[in-house]
Every structure is written in C-alpha cells, then in structure tokens.
Design a protein around this motif. Structure first.
Motif, PDB file in Angstrom:
ATOM      1  N   VAL A 444      23.277 -92.887 -44.196  1.00  0.00           N
ATOM      2  CA  VAL A 444      23.520 -93.316 -42.823  1.00  0.00           C
ATOM      3  C   VAL A 444      22.508 -94.394 -42.454  1.00  0.00           C
ATOM      4  N   ARG A 445      22.954 -95.313 -41.640  1.00  0.00           N
ATOM      5  CA  ARG A 445      22.079 -96.370 -41.122  1.00  0.00           C
ATOM      6  C   ARG A 445      22.406 -96.584 -39.650  1.00  0.00           C
ATOM      7  N   HIS A 446      21.358 -96.595 -38.845  1.00  0.00           N
ATOM      8  CA  HIS A 446      21.525 -96.989 -37.435  1.00  0.00           C
ATOM      9  C   HIS A 446      20.918 -98.373 -37.285  1.00  0.00           C
ATOM     10  N   GLN A 447      21.729 -99.291 -36.807  1.00  0.00           N
ATOM     11  CA  GLN A 447      21.334-100.694 -36.794  1.00  0.00           C
ATOM     12  C   GLN A 447      21.543-101.292 -35.417  1.00  0.00           C
ATOM     13  N   GLU A 448      20.606-102.130 -35.004  1.00  0.00           N
ATOM     14  CA  GLU A 448      20.706-102.850 -33.748  1.00  0.00           C
ATOM     15  C   GLU A 448      20.527-104.338 -34.023  1.00  0.00           C
ATOM     16  N   ASP A 449      21.441-105.139 -33.474  1.00  0.00           N
ATOM     17  CA  ASP A 449      21.389-106.590 -33.629  1.00  0.00           C
ATOM     18  C   ASP A 449      21.287-107.226 -32.254  1.00  0.00           C
ATOM     19  N   GLN A 450      20.252-108.009 -32.066  1.00  0.00           N
ATOM     20  CA  GLN A 450      20.066-108.765 -30.824  1.00  0.00           C
ATOM     21  C   GLN A 450      20.358-110.229 -31.136  1.00  0.00           C
ATOM     22  N   ILE A 451      21.344-110.806 -30.424  1.00  0.00           N
ATOM     23  CA  ILE A 451      21.774-112.168 -30.703  1.00  0.00           C
ATOM     24  C   ILE A 451      21.476-113.034 -29.489  1.00  0.00           C
ATOM     25  N   THR A 452      20.799-114.145 -29.733  1.00  0.00           N
ATOM     26  CA  THR A 452      20.442-115.081 -28.672  1.00  0.00           C
ATOM     27  C   THR A 452      20.916-116.471 -29.053  1.00  0.00           C
ATOM     28  N   SER A 453      21.645-117.111 -28.132  1.00  0.00           N
ATOM     29  CA  SER A 453      22.131-118.473 -28.346  1.00  0.00           C
ATOM     30  C   SER A 453      21.563-119.360 -27.245  1.00  0.00           C
ATOM     31  N   THR A 454      20.757-120.348 -27.639  1.00  0.00           N
ATOM     32  CA  THR A 454      20.078-121.217 -26.679  1.00  0.00           C
ATOM     33  C   THR A 454      20.587-122.644 -26.834  1.00  0.00           C
ATOM     34  N   THR A 486      21.043-120.095 -21.845  1.00  0.00           N
ATOM     35  CA  THR A 486      20.779-119.136 -22.915  1.00  0.00           C
ATOM     36  C   THR A 486      21.691-117.930 -22.732  1.00  0.00           C
ATOM     37  N   ARG A 487      22.293-117.483 -23.808  1.00  0.00           N
ATOM     38  CA  ARG A 487      23.150-116.300 -23.776  1.00  0.00           C
ATOM     39  C   ARG A 487      22.561-115.240 -24.692  1.00  0.00           C
ATOM     40  N   ASN A 488      22.638-114.002 -24.247  1.00  0.00           N
ATOM     41  CA  ASN A 488      22.123-112.882 -25.029  1.00  0.00           C
ATOM     42  C   ASN A 488      23.186-111.794 -25.110  1.00  0.00           C
ATOM     43  N   THR A 489      23.249-111.150 -26.241  1.00  0.00           N
ATOM     44  CA  THR A 489      24.083-109.962 -26.380  1.00  0.00           C
ATOM     45  C   THR A 489      23.487-109.097 -27.486  1.00  0.00           C
ATOM     46  N   SER A 490      23.892-107.856 -27.519  1.00  0.00           N
ATOM     47  CA  SER A 490      23.372-106.954 -28.551  1.00  0.00           C
ATOM     48  C   SER A 490      24.489-106.037 -29.022  1.00  0.00           C
ATOM     49  N   PHE A 491      24.338-105.580 -30.246  1.00  0.00           N
ATOM     50  CA  PHE A 491      25.281-104.652 -30.847  1.00  0.00           C
ATOM     51  C   PHE A 491      24.479-103.562 -31.544  1.00  0.00           C
ATOM     52  N   ASP A 492      24.936-102.338 -31.431  1.00  0.00           N
ATOM     53  CA  ASP A 492      24.301-101.270 -32.200  1.00  0.00           C
ATOM     54  C   ASP A 492      25.390-100.394 -32.794  1.00  0.00           C
TER      55      ASP A 492
END
Length: 780
Positions: A444-454, A486-492
């Motif tokens: 199992v893996r718990h993963q978080e991705d923070q994406i920033t577009s500037t 700047t735009r930010n979003t995250s996925f987990d």
C-alpha cells in the motif's frame, strides 16, 4: 539532495561492522530460470515473482537487436509505444491505457529504480544489465506515474576484476556508433565504472523544401561514470549519466482537407486507413532551431546497510535530473506558408505584430529539474512474515525559457507557465507464508501530490530591442505579455495491491492479484474551456501462471480485467491566435486481455520464443465534444470552443462503445536463434530471425482513422568467441512502411465546411524503413 545520500553512506560505513554481500558482477545469466529481477523492489527469481513482468538480460538485448525502449516494447506482450514526433513526445501504452497527449503519468520509466522524468527515447541501453517491463498498476510500489505499468532499466556494476567492452557499428543511412565501458576495483572497498557512447544516423526521408535536409537524423553523445563502495555491512554507489542529443526535424506530411472523405456536411474528416506519405516538405528554413537539442544530466545514489548483520536493511535511493531541451517544428506540416489571421495581416487590434512572420514556425526551450528521495527499512527475507516500510519525496519543476521568444503575426510569444509538482508518500508491504507454497502479499502507498502552475509574464522591451519595435505594427515596448496568476491544486490517494501466490511445485507459480493505480490530474492552458482535469484511476483484477513444464524453458500467461475511470484524452479549442489541445476526462473504459510469452529449446543449438497479447478495449461511458461537432457541426460550438449543452450535442458526443485510441487488439512477436557448436579454434557461428506484429489501431477516439497493421522482420548472422563478436544484421528487412502516428489538425487555408466549421487535416508520420549494418564487439 543526492549529497545527503552520500553523507548517509559515510555515516553508515562508520556505524556498521560486519560482512558484506558480494556486489553483482559479470554477465547476466541467459537461462530464464536464473534471471533475478527487482520488479517489487527486492531480488526475486523471474519465474517466481507473482507479477506480469518481462525481463531482457544484456545477452537478450544483444541477440534481439534491441537498441532502445521502443524496441523493448515490440517484444513485450501488451505494450506499444508510439513515436509520432521523433525522439520527443513519447506515448507509451500498456494494456490499453491510452496516452494520447504526450507527457508523464501513465507508464513510469525508471533508471536503477529512480524515476526518469521526460522523454525516454534516448535512454541509453548500452550500459543496461537488464530491462524489466512490469505490466499492470505499479502505484503501490513505484508511485506516481505508473497507472498501467513501469519500465525499469538496471545498469551494470563492476565485478571483482578489471573488465571492459567496446562496440563499433557501421550501417546504412550513414550510421556510425561507437561505445565503450571499463570497470574494476580501485581499492579493496571501492570499484569504478566509466563509459562513453557516440551514435549518429542520417534520416531516411528527404525534405524537398526549407533546408532540404534529411528528416529524422539523430546524433547522441553520452558519458557515464560510477563509484561503488563496499565495507562491512554497507554497500553504496553514486552514478552519473550525461546525454547530449541533436536531431533534425522529424518526418511528417500533411494529408490536407481536400482529401477528406466523410462528415463533409458538418466538419469534414478522413475515414479509413490513412495513406502512407509519398513526399515531405517542411519549411525548416523558417525555424530558429529546427529539430531537438537536448542536454541531460542525471545522478543516482543508493546506500544499503544490513544493520549489524541482523538481516534488517536500511536503504536510501535518490536521484537528480536536470534536462535542457529546445524543440523547433514547422506546424504547417507542408510547404504552405500560411498565417493564423490570414495573409496580408488584416486589421485586428493586436499590438506588436510582425505581419511577415507566421506563428506556425516555433522554437521553444525549457529546463526541467527534479529530485527524488526514498528511505526504506526491510525485515530479513527468510522469515515467514516479512515487511518493509518507507518514505518517498520528490520535487519536479518544468520552466519554459525565454531563449527563443519570437514576434509573429499574432504579437510576441507568450512565455509558458512554470509547473511544479511536489510529491510525498508513505508506503509499506507485508508478506505472510501460510504454508511453504501459499503466500499473501499486501502492499500500500498513500501519496499526496501538490501541483502549482505559475504564469510567467514579461514586458515586451525586456527581451526585444528597438530594432524589433521599428518593424512591428502598433509598437508598444511597455506591453505586458501574458497574464499573471498562480493556480494550485492537490491530489491524494491510497493505492493498494493484494497478491495471493501459490507454488504447488518448483516448476509452477500461480497468482491472483488486485491492484489500483492512479495518474494525478493537473492544469490546462488558462484559456482552455476546461482549465483543470481530474486524476485517472485504474482498478486491475488479474490471474496468472508461470511454468517450466511441458518442455518449455518458460511459459507465462496472464488474464486481466481493468476498469479505467476518468480516462484523460484530448479536445481542441480555437482561440483568436492559436489552436491548442487540452486534456479532458472523457469517462470510463473497460480493458480485458490475455498475455502469453514463452521459450522452447527445439534442439541443443536452436531456441525459439514468442509473445502474444489480445486486448479488448471499450469505452463504456464517455462524452467527447469533437465527436458532437463531427455529427452536428456548428450547433455544438459556442464561441471558439465545443459546447455539449447545445441542442442534441450531449447525445451526439456519446462515445460509448468506441475503442480508445492507440490500442491494438493484437500484438505479437516470434523469434528463433541458432548457435553452432564451438569449433576447435574457440569460434562458433550464430544466426537469428525475429518477427514482430502490431495490429491496426484507431488514431483518435472517433474511430474514423486507422493506422494499418505493421509486420517487421529483423535478421542477424555472425561469428563469436569468448572475447569477440562480429554480426551482420538487417532491421525491418521487408521494408514495412506503415505510418506510426497521425496528428489531427485544423486546416486554416481550407474553406469552412457547409456547417460553418473549419475542416480537419492530418499530419502523418512515417515509420522507420529497412536498415543494414555490421557490428563488432570486443570484451576483455
């Protein structure tokens, strides 16, 4: 930082006092039962690991004339890679998970377990000890970007004695390849390996206009250096890879709107098998730097400490990638010199326009910098209950550069956004042996991705001088180009894999598996109708068998069913000054398939092998705006974008029942190898023949255009002894000329269709034609 891993190695070497394992060295075993893979991040026999994995040893790569990962895919069931843009924009597909728009996300590429970010066409296999192609979701083990599978290239390590090798190849199309590597001990605890490579070949297609160069020419220079340390319970290494690539413009030819044969009253399109181009005309003299310039530096470091000889192992694996790339292409795909806003630069209130310069000739450049770090603690491997725990972090930043900004009919080029992806993950695995033959594995893996577009903006005078403003229309040196923001979003996501393995005999392994994979979402261009797209998820159910029974050297089979939700494909939108693609979640796809691979010794001197895969891929739920426009025309367009809310448009855009693009139902290969008896002088003759087949596939989700089936035959004959090998070879000796890619395109010159919509045209990329040559290899 990679230096942190080296510091960890130094600390661990002081703290650890016991005996060391021997570093792997020498040539990889050729018999499949002797091949050891690390598909689950631990060493396991290939025929025992309960995963669908195909492994190519150093010897197999040589015998099957495999030079890059494109060749690897040809000999792997369920895998195909499309190269529609030369060595740029690779689009790998495993088990039918389409990758229609280039970019990372669905198939992960790894070098010694470290993610390889960006295009992988130039990944040098000359140093490979083994290539492992792992099919099915690998997100629980490898993390981000392995929704449908992963490919790991394992490089060689030095042995206890000095050794080296040289390769020299000359061939058709002015091919000249030279490479060499030397390795051995430096001190009693330190070994080294150093290598270089130089590869160049002229393109097979002639440009009839522009620079009149050969299209598809490639040149690569590479350097490799590695240090490998062993002391007591610690082994560590640090490796450096450098590649410089210079490619001419890839071959592509436009099938114009005049050739369209369907949907002529709505949005004219082409239906049926796409024809093979007969000539190529690209305005490369209008491009600042035509083709690809790529400079890549990559570091890999690893440390393994068997804590006080207890069998508990603490490991660090880190990587750093720095890649500069420029790409210059003719976006007309033919000799026409045309303009987005029309010839003569009609009055449209855009400042700083340079009317004689078309926006279709573009050169762009970028820097990409990435760092990854992984720390893992594993229990002894000989216990009934085994486990591992780990932490992973990564930072990946892609920065478009101002180096080739231009001024055209639509004003100054916009500088692309800086995209930053920050990833953090915790992972664990556990194995429990119910009996000697039955094992349950949980990962199992718990993963978080923070994406920033500037968004990047600049004042026009920052990069352009008075001489430029003297020739543009409506000059404004103070104009701000681009829109700040700047735009930010995250996925987990929590991504599991459960495997049940039964080994009723040493000759048979059976397994059943459930796994989930994901590909995080991200941002489109701010002007796109949909500015963000959601993550994709894939759920895999699989059963498989691996055996050496019935006289086979190996015989492996797998059956799978995949539910692929929120699949991302592409749509297009037409803005005032550009036509752009954007990603959109189109719905759900079901993927069912069978994979087979086997090897059989016909005699003591003759061995045969084969692969085959069948994939039944169907979109079971989905809506596509371009499909609605094909059926109803301008009714389904609002402004410059598709509009599914128009009357009847959502029903017209229903693509349920269609096949996803870039997916062949049938893939296969067959090969035979003969090795003659060793003569008194130590030499023996050898010969091989290999055939690969790729069935036809649809290029787009509309299922209108098909790329025809392709059959390639490669031949090789030669002589060898323990130190020298001379081979005469031919690749694609039947001169199969099936195209490898089709790019849909808005034909600006053609008149609008009856429904008031610009028709499509199609850029067609040809395949590689036959080539021949001689290779001399020396070992010492």
């Amino acid at each position: 930082m990679i230096l942190a891993g080296v510091a960890f190695a130094a600390l661990a070497s002081v703290a650890a006092p016991a005996s060391a394992q021997d570093a792997p060295g020498g040539q990889e075993a050729s018999a499949v039962e002797d091949i050891v893979v690390t598909a689950r991040r631990r060493e396991e026999a290939l025929q025992d690991v309960p995963i669908a994995v195909t492994a190519f040893t150093e010897e197999a790569l040589q015998n099957q004339q495999i030079e890059d990962l494109i060749d690897v895919a040809r000999y792997t069931p369920g895998v195909q890679i499309q190269q529609a843009f030369g060595r740029d924009g690779d689009r790998p597909v495993i088990r039918g998970a389409s990758n229609i728009l280039t970019g990372d996300g669905k198939v992960g590429i790894f070098l010694d377990g470290v993610p390889w970010f960006g295009d992988f066409s130039t990944l040098d296999l000359d140093l490979a000890q083994r290539v492992e192609v792992i099919r099915g979701p690998q997100s629980a083990v490898y993390g981000r970007g392995t929704l449908s599978g992963a490919i790991n290239v394992v490089t060689r390590r030095p042995g206890d004695d000095y050794s080296g090798r040289m390769n020299f190849t000359v061939g058709s199309d002015e091919r000249l390849d030279i490479s060499g590597v030397i390795s051995g001990p430096i001190t009693s605890n330190l070994g080294g390996m150093f290598g270089f490579s130089s590869n160049e070949v002229e393109g097979q297609y002639q440009n009839t206009v522009g620079l009149r160069e050969r299209l598809g020419s490639q040149k690569t220079r590479g350097f490799y250096g590695g240090l490998f340390f062993e002391a007591g319970d610690v082994d560590a290494s640090i490796r450096y890879f450098r590649n410089d690539d210079r490619d001419s413009h890839f071959p592509i030819s436009l099938l114009p709107a005049a050739a369209n044969n369907c949907f002529l009253t709505t949005r004219p399109y082409y239906c049926g098998e796409i024809p093979v181009p007969t000539s190529y005309a690209l305005n490369t003299d209008q491009i600042l730097v035509p083709g690809i310039v790529r400079e890549g530096e990559r570091w890999v470091a690893d440390v393994n400490w068997d804590i006080a000889g207890s069998g508990y192992v603490l490991s660090y694996l880190g990587g750093q990638n720095d890649v500069y790339e420029s790409a210059g292409y003719d976006g007309t795909y033919d000799a026409r010199d045309f303009f987005v806003l029309g010839a003569g630069c009609p009055f449209i209130p855009i400042a700083n326009r340079f009317c004689p310069r078309s926006a279709f000739y573009d050169t762009s450049a970028s820097d990409r910098s990435t760092q990854t770090h992984e720390l893992r603690l594993s229990s002894p491997g000989d216990n009934r209950f085994r486990w591992s725990l780990g932490y992973y972090t990564a930072e990946d930043e892609l920065t478009p550069l101002a180096k080739y900004l231009e001024v055209t009919e639509v004003g100054f080029d916009v500088l692309g956004a800086i995209n930053l992806v920050e990833t953090e993950a915790w992972f664990a695995s556990a194995d429990f042996d119910f009996t000697e033959d039955l094992t349950l594995t949980l990962e199992v893996r718990h993963q978080e991705d923070q994406i920033t577009s500037t968004n990047q903006t600049y004042v026009a005078s920052q990069y352009f001088g008075p001489e430029v403003f003297a020739r543009v229309r409506s000059p404004n040196p103070n104009a701000v180009v681009g829109t700040p923001g700047t735009r930010n979003t995250s996925f987990d996501a929590t991504l599991p894999r459960v495997t049940l393995t039964w080994e009723p005999s040493p000759e048979l392994t059976l397994y059943a598996q459930y796994a989930q994979g994901n590909s995080p979402g991200g941002f489109n261009d701010p002007a796109a109708p949909i500015t963000t797209y959601e993550e994709e998820t894939l759920t895999n159910y699989e059963i498989g068998a691996k055996t050496r029974m019935f006289g086979f050297d190996y015989l492996n089979a797998s059956l799978f069913f995949n539910s692929y939700e929120d699949q991302v494909l592409t749509n297009t939108f037409v803005a005032l000054t550009a036509i752009q693609s954007y990603r959109a979640n189109i719905g759900e796809t079901e993927l069912k398939g069978l994979e087979l691979e086997g090897g059989y010794s016909l005699t003591d001197n003759i061995r045969a092998r084969f692969t085959y895969s069948y994939i039944d891929a169907e979109i079971v739920e989905g809506v596509d705006g371009d499909q609605a426009v094909l059926l109803l025309g301008r009714t389904c367009i609002l402004g410059t974008a598709n509009n599914l809310d128009g009357p009847g448009c959502r029903a017209a855009g229903d693509i349920s029942g269609k096949e996803p693009p870039l997916v062949s139902r049938h893939l296969g290969s067959a090969g035979i190898r003969w090795d003659g008896d060793t003569m008194d002088n130590g030499w023996n003759l050898f010969a091989s023949a290999d055939l690969t087949y790729r069935g036809e596939f649809f290029e787009q989700v509309h299922n209108n255009i098909t790329i025809p089936a392709s059959t390639r035959v490669d031949l090789q004959v030669g002589v060898q002894n323990d130190n020298l090998r001379l081979s005469i070879w031919g690749k694609n000796v039947g001169d199969d000329d099936a195209p490898v890619g089709v790019l849909r395109y808005v034909d600006f010159i053609a008149p609008n269709g009856p429904a008031g919509v610009r028709p499509r045209a199609f850029g067609v990329t040809p395949g590689e034609l036959s080539s021949y040559g001689v290779t001399l290899s020396a070992r010492f």
